[in-house]
Design an enzyme around this catalytic site. Sequence first.
Site, short mmCIF file in Angstrom:
data_model
loop_
_atom_site.label_atom_id
_atom_site.label_comp_id
_atom_site.label_asym_id
_atom_site.label_seq_id
_atom_site.Cartn_x
_atom_site.Cartn_y
_atom_site.Cartn_z
CE LYS A 37 -3.77 2.01 2.39
NZ LYS A 37 -4.22 1.38 3.88
CB SER A 112 -7.85 3.86 2.95
OG SER A 112 -6.70 3.08 3.49
CB SER A 136 -7.90 0.61 5.44
OG SER A 136 -8.53 2.05 6.08
#
Length: 547
Positions: A37, A112, A136
């Site tokens: 990420k 996210s 998330s």
Amino acid sequence: MTGQPLWTLQLDRSEVDELAARADPEAPLAGVRFAIKDNIDLAGHPTTAACPALAAKPAGSSATAVRLLLEAGAVPVGKTNLDQFATGLVGTRSPYGACHSVASPAHVSGGSSSGSAVAVASGAVPLALATDTAGSGRVPAAFNGIVGVKPTRGLVSTAGVMPAVADLDCVTTFTTTVAAARPAIAALTRPDPADPRSRPMPPRPPVAVAALMRVVAVPDGEMELDPPHEEAWRAALDRLRGIAAHVVPVDIGPFLEAGRMLYEGAWLAARYAAIGHYLEPDGPHLDPTVRRIVLRGRDIAGPDVFAGFERLAALRAQTGTVWADVDALMLPTTPGHPRLSEVAADPIGVNARVGRFTTFANLLDLCAVAVPAGERADGLPFGVQFVAPAFADPPLLDLAAAWCGEPVVSAPADPGTTLLAVAGAHLSGLQLNHELVSAGGRLAFRARTAPGYRLYRLSGPGVPRPGLVRTGDGPVDGIAVEVWQVPHQAVGALLDTVPEPLGLGRVGLDDGTSVAGFLSAENAVRDATDVTAAGGWRAALATPGIA
């Protein structure tokens, strides 16, 4: 998947090959490709957090989590898209474009950690690093039919991770199975002097954390789920009854109240402190919804921050009582699965609803695992999450594996120990539990007796004590007990401390087995108070006149 903006950066094939060549072929993750990420540092490449203005500066070193996966033989292939600055649960708040669920181009991917989840669910990589502050690492797992593991805060270092709310941030993993997550989590779980919030896994589990999770709580009322989610949730409850020995309804209102605090007061101010300096001046590189949310933190007053801390402390104490009698809490990961069009129409309201069942976990210091739970009637993935107290991560992974139909290998009993059922003052958290702990005991599992037992409050001075008696006419669902694994020599020492009319005998359990346990003679409870209706000693103590 074609058309999905998964990546903010893909490494050149030559760099991937070079990293793969360096990997130890005997390492636990040798050759496993993984995605990162893009709020987590990878040496030599920028960390954008989905803000293109940050794309010009490469990271000088890799985050601890990335380094540990490299040392375990894993090979990074790129950085993934996310809700900008890890602020969102929908996956649409990125100038790089919005991801969608692998099951439907019309439905959100969740955020996210949108790109990391879709990368795993689409088969681009078998493993991805994500983060979870509000959910998330779990919401995108549910929306894409994969496994998301959110460890206890501090077990996995956040050094080299761009903070969202530093006290709550967690590095998490996405995989397609629990089995695939285990070696990654094992590699990542290391104390880190570079992270001031790093915490080691205790050498012994916390007192009330059972080695085997058999008692699972579920919400005791309606949860305002979308109709397709409601139907899938009912099916999940039926499935749970075939996995857990006991399913216990609990009030989740205090958990949800804690979760609502994440975007209020102290924690919104913390988010502004972490990333507010990136939000001025405004420009096309900033997501307008993220900017609007985070700038609210600028005006939060100090007294409001401390009032938030006080309220959260009260909610932690209130929710903490749940864990005295249950091992884990099962919840739907989300209340529904919104369309991209719904998020566009109400970006803040829809996002808040998506996180209803996830935002409390880090505030209350809990660990969690999101797992697939089949499909809704319309074919979209449905997911549930199992939540448990801090440092209950190993048995929680076992529970998640059992849910997924994966093998769970029970650890052999320590040599020189025996299983001992306790029904009263030796229960975890009660007055005499320290005797079991100091003797080297640990909670093996929660259980109920076989039918036919009754429970009495014995008369006498000192600590209130129960008498467990097999009368033959006790309730069908038995009496609540804890089964502890205790060294042999400690059993005799404990027996010496137990006053008459209690003695050691065999206690039949709800699974058809029997273990040693403290029992009372039937003729010794003629003048005692029958508290069987309470269902267990902890509940009996809450009854006026018993304690």
